[in-house]
Design a protein around this motif. Structure first.
Motif: not given
Length: 126
Positions: A35-43, A45-59
């Motif tokens: 997965g990828w997450f991000r954190q802006a100053p003063g905020k 951490r938030e979710f950005v994107a994720a992928m399963s083992w096989t790569g077949g599922n993303t969100y």
């Protein structure tokens, strides 16, 4: 020792593109969701994107859907985040993470991830 090392962050103008990379070592990468997450100053951490083992599922987070694409190359133990049409509000430190979960799971909560990288700064100027 497990390590996740992000790279690719830099200053870019609004409307531009970046590709972040996250190289993993010390784990059987192909059996981890990523997965990828991000954190802006003063905020928080938030979710950005994720992928399963096989790569077949993303969100994706609604804020990046249609602009960002997560991908993985298990042969290289690397996960990528292609970011297009960048906006100033995308400015943040971006973190990659790995989670040992069932094969089709796409985890979106930060607290379930087992391993984290140190982050890479993305700055989008207006």
């Amino acid at each position: 020792q497990v390590q996740l090392v992000e790279s690719g962050g830099r200053l870019v103008q609004a409307g531009g593109s970046l590709r972040l990379s996250c190289a993993a070592s010390g784990l059987t990468f192909s059996t981890y969701a990523v997965g990828w997450f991000r954190q802006a100053p003063g905020k928080e951490r938030e979710f950005v994107a994720a992928m399963s083992w096989t790569g077949g599922n993303t969100y994706y987070a609604d804020s990046v859907k249609g602009r960002f694409t997560i991908s993985r190359d298990n042969a290289k133990n690397t996960v990528y985040l292609q970011m297009n049409s960048l906006k100033p509000e995308d400015t943040a430190v971006y973190y990659c993470a790995a989670d040992r979960t069932p094969p089709i799971t796409v985890p979106t909560r930060a607290n379930v991830y087992d391993y984290w990288g140190q982050g890479t700064q993305v700055t989008v100027s207006s």
